[in-house]
Design a protein around this motif. Structure first.
Motif, PDB file in Angstrom:
ATOM      1  N   ALA A  76       0.833  -1.206   0.000  1.00 28.08           N
ATOM      2  CA  ALA A  76       0.000   0.000   0.000  1.00 28.08           C
ATOM      3  C   ALA A  76       0.869   1.258   0.000  1.00 28.08           C
ATOM      4  N   ARG A  77       1.902   1.269   0.828  1.00 24.47           N
ATOM      5  CA  ARG A  77       2.767   2.456   0.902  1.00 24.47           C
ATOM      6  C   ARG A  77       3.574   2.664  -0.373  1.00 24.47           C
ATOM      7  N   LEU A  78       3.931   1.565  -1.034  1.00 27.05           N
ATOM      8  CA  LEU A  78       4.700   1.667  -2.280  1.00 27.05           C
ATOM      9  C   LEU A  78       3.800   1.760  -3.510  1.00 27.05           C
ATOM     10  N   ASP A  79       2.486   1.725  -3.290  1.00 26.07           N
ATOM     11  CA  ASP A  79       1.498   1.745  -4.367  1.00 26.07           C
ATOM     12  C   ASP A  79       1.727   0.604  -5.352  1.00 26.07           C
ATOM     13  N   LEU A  80       1.885  -0.602  -4.798  1.00 24.09           N
ATOM     14  CA  LEU A  80       2.089  -1.817  -5.590  1.00 24.09           C
ATOM     15  C   LEU A  80       0.957  -2.794  -5.310  1.00 24.09           C
ATOM     16  N   PRO A  81       0.626  -3.641  -6.258  1.00 27.22           N
ATOM     17  CA  PRO A  81      -0.330  -4.710  -5.952  1.00 27.22           C
ATOM     18  C   PRO A  81       0.301  -5.717  -4.989  1.00 27.22           C
ATOM     19  N   CYS A  82      -0.522  -6.301  -4.144  1.00 23.66           N
ATOM     20  CA  CYS A  82      -0.070  -7.337  -3.210  1.00 23.66           C
ATOM     21  C   CYS A  82      -0.886  -8.590  -3.467  1.00 23.66           C
ATOM     22  N   TYR A  83      -0.192  -9.707  -3.623  1.00 29.77           N
ATOM     23  CA  TYR A  83      -0.852 -10.974  -3.888  1.00 29.77           C
ATOM     24  C   TYR A  83      -0.657 -11.915  -2.717  1.00 29.77           C
ATOM     25  N   ASP A  84      -1.774 -12.354  -2.163  1.00 30.73           N
ATOM     26  CA  ASP A  84      -1.760 -13.276  -1.038  1.00 30.73           C
ATOM     27  C   ASP A  84      -2.948 -14.216  -1.225  1.00 30.73           C
ATOM     28  N   ARG A  85      -4.082 -13.884  -0.635  1.00 34.14           N
ATOM     29  CA  ARG A  85      -5.294 -14.710  -0.820  1.00 34.14           C
ATOM     30  C   ARG A  85      -5.711 -14.741  -2.292  1.00 34.14           C
ATOM     31  N   GLU A  86      -5.375 -13.688  -3.016  1.00 29.01           N
ATOM     32  CA  GLU A  86      -5.709 -13.628  -4.433  1.00 29.01           C
ATOM     33  C   GLU A  86      -5.068 -14.785  -5.204  1.00 29.01           C
ATOM     34  N   LEU A  87      -3.873 -15.180  -4.777  1.00 24.15           N
ATOM     35  CA  LEU A  87      -3.208 -16.324  -5.410  1.00 24.15           C
ATOM     36  C   LEU A  87      -4.025 -17.594  -5.212  1.00 24.15           C
ATOM     37  N   LEU A  88      -4.493 -17.791  -3.977  1.00 26.75           N
ATOM     38  CA  LEU A  88      -5.311 -18.970  -3.688  1.00 26.75           C
ATOM     39  C   LEU A  88      -6.580 -18.981  -4.536  1.00 26.75           C
ATOM     40  N   GLN A  89      -7.210 -17.821  -4.630  1.00 25.27           N
ATOM     41  CA  GLN A  89      -8.446 -17.727  -5.409  1.00 25.27           C
ATOM     42  C   GLN A  89      -8.201 -18.056  -6.875  1.00 25.27           C
ATOM     43  N   ASP A  90      -7.106 -17.534  -7.422  1.00 22.41           N
ATOM     44  CA  ASP A  90      -6.795 -17.794  -8.835  1.00 22.41           C
ATOM     45  C   ASP A  90      -6.422 -19.250  -9.075  1.00 22.41           C
ATOM     46  N   ILE A  91      -5.658 -19.829  -8.153  1.00 16.09           N
ATOM     47  CA  ILE A  91      -5.285 -21.244  -8.292  1.00 16.09           C
ATOM     48  C   ILE A  91      -6.530 -22.115  -8.182  1.00 16.09           C
ATOM     49  N   ALA A  92      -7.404 -21.790  -7.242  1.00 21.34           N
ATOM     50  CA  ALA A  92      -8.649 -22.554  -7.081  1.00 21.34           C
ATOM     51  C   ALA A  92      -9.507 -22.458  -8.340  1.00 21.34           C
ATOM     52  N   LYS A  93      -9.619 -21.265  -8.877  1.00 18.97           N
ATOM     53  CA  LYS A  93     -10.433 -21.061 -10.078  1.00 18.97           C
ATOM     54  C   LYS A  93      -9.885 -21.871 -11.248  1.00 18.97           C
ATOM     55  N   GLU A  94      -8.573 -21.796 -11.453  1.00 19.25           N
ATOM     56  CA  GLU A  94      -7.977 -22.496 -12.593  1.00 19.25           C
ATOM     57  C   GLU A  94      -7.972 -24.013 -12.415  1.00 19.25           C
ATOM     58  N   SER A  95      -7.794 -24.468 -11.173  1.00 23.02           N
ATOM     59  CA  SER A  95      -7.702 -25.914 -10.930  1.00 23.02           C
ATOM     60  C   SER A  95      -9.066 -26.585 -10.800  1.00 23.02           C
ATOM     61  N   GLY A  96     -10.069 -25.809 -10.380  1.00 24.38           N
ATOM     62  CA  GLY A  96     -11.378 -26.390 -10.128  1.00 24.38           C
ATOM     63  C   GLY A  96     -11.521 -26.934  -8.709  1.00 24.38           C
ATOM     64  N   PHE A  97     -10.459 -26.833  -7.903  1.00 23.39           N
ATOM     65  CA  PHE A  97     -10.518 -27.264  -6.508  1.00 23.39           C
ATOM     66  C   PHE A  97     -11.066 -26.141  -5.641  1.00 23.39           C
ATOM     67  N   ALA A  98     -11.631 -26.509  -4.502  1.00 26.71           N
ATOM     68  CA  ALA A  98     -12.121 -25.517  -3.545  1.00 26.71           C
ATOM     69  C   ALA A  98     -10.940 -24.730  -2.973  1.00 26.71           C
ATOM     70  N   GLU A  99     -11.186 -23.458  -2.667  1.00 22.34           N
ATOM     71  CA  GLU A  99     -10.126 -22.600  -2.135  1.00 22.34           C
ATOM     72  C   GLU A  99      -9.540 -23.147  -0.831  1.00 22.34           C
ATOM     73  N   ASP A 100     -10.390 -23.703   0.040  1.00 23.70           N
ATOM     74  CA  ASP A 100      -9.891 -24.282   1.291  1.00 23.70           C
ATOM     75  C   ASP A 100      -8.937 -25.435   1.017  1.00 23.70           C
ATOM     76  N   TYR A 101      -9.251 -26.248   0.024  1.00 21.48           N
ATOM     77  CA  TYR A 101      -8.385 -27.374  -0.341  1.00 21.48           C
ATOM     78  C   TYR A 101      -7.042 -26.858  -0.859  1.00 21.48           C
ATOM     79  N   VAL A 102      -7.068 -25.845  -1.705  1.00 22.22           N
ATOM     80  CA  VAL A 102      -5.840 -25.268  -2.253  1.00 22.22           C
ATOM     81  C   VAL A 102      -4.993 -24.683  -1.130  1.00 22.22           C
ATOM     82  N   SER A 103      -5.649 -24.015  -0.186  1.00 24.41           N
ATOM     83  CA  SER A 103      -4.932 -23.427   0.950  1.00 24.41           C
ATOM     84  C   SER A 103      -4.235 -24.492   1.784  1.00 24.41           C
TER      85      SER A 103
END
Length: 195
Positions: free
Chosen positions: A25-52
């Motif tokens: 936020a201070r550097l005005d950059l995107p931060c990827y954390d939970r977003e990675l899990l969501q994208d992996i879950a979406k692409e894999s078809g697995f539930a986000e909890d399973y991916v986590s």
């Protein structure tokens, strides 16, 4: 020129996720954390909890890896690792950012201009913090910390062949319990600006 990326590995409860988000936020950059899990879950078809959960367990444990051979069929964890690797590499190509966890330090070591950071703190600081942030569970906070860190270390070792949390594998290690969350953010912003 390679994009400047901050990768943050962290002990459970050390505030690494918070430090990553505030630094971004201070550097005005995107931060990827939970977003990675969501994208992996979406692409894999697995539930986000399973991916986590799968992202913190070494596939099959010792016996599985001891008896596997190079021609063995990949399992779900290997498939998720490949998706994670591809996604993190893609994000780093898009521009400067902060990536929390997911072995990004290893994945990007030769693909980006990385500031590889490890956040840690003593057991008391982390135990108090996880009770405040995540609430009380059946297991003691200390046992939760040990279990989570053990899983993260095993996963990291399995896929990277590097020792998780070992200072030589990072550019900077910060003790958030001693320094405080805000000081860690200031240090990262300062170092990133000079790198």
């Amino acid at each position: 020129m390679k994009n400047k990326i901050i990768t943050i590995s962290r002990e459970f409860g050390s505030g690494g996720r918070t430090i990553g988000k505030e630094t971004a936020a201070r550097l005005d950059l995107p931060c990827y954390d939970r977003e990675l899990l969501q994208d992996i879950a979406k692409e894999s078809g697995f539930a986000e909890d399973y991916v986590s959960e799968a992202g913190e367990y070494a596939p099959g444990g010792f016996l599985s890896s001891a008896f596997s051979h190079p021609g063995a069929n990949p399992n779900n964890a290997d498939y998720l690792w490949q998706l994670q690797y591809k996604l993190i590499t893609h994000l780093a190509q898009q521009g400067p950012c902060v990536i929390v966890g997911r072995c990004a330090d290893y994945i990007l070591h030769d693909k980006a201009d990385c500031l590889r950071v490890f956040i840690h703190a003593d057991m008391d600081f982390r135990a108090k913090r996880i009770v405040q942030v995540y609430g009380q569970r059946d297991a003691s906070p200390e046992q939760r910390l040990r279990d989570k860190d053990k899983r993260r270390a095993a996963y990291h070792r399995f896929y990277t062949d590097m020792k998780w949390g070992h200072a030589q594998n990072y550019d900077l290690t910060l003790n958030s319990g001693t320094l405080g969350i805000d000081a860690c953010v200031r240090i990262l912003c300062d170092v990133y600006g000079k790198k």
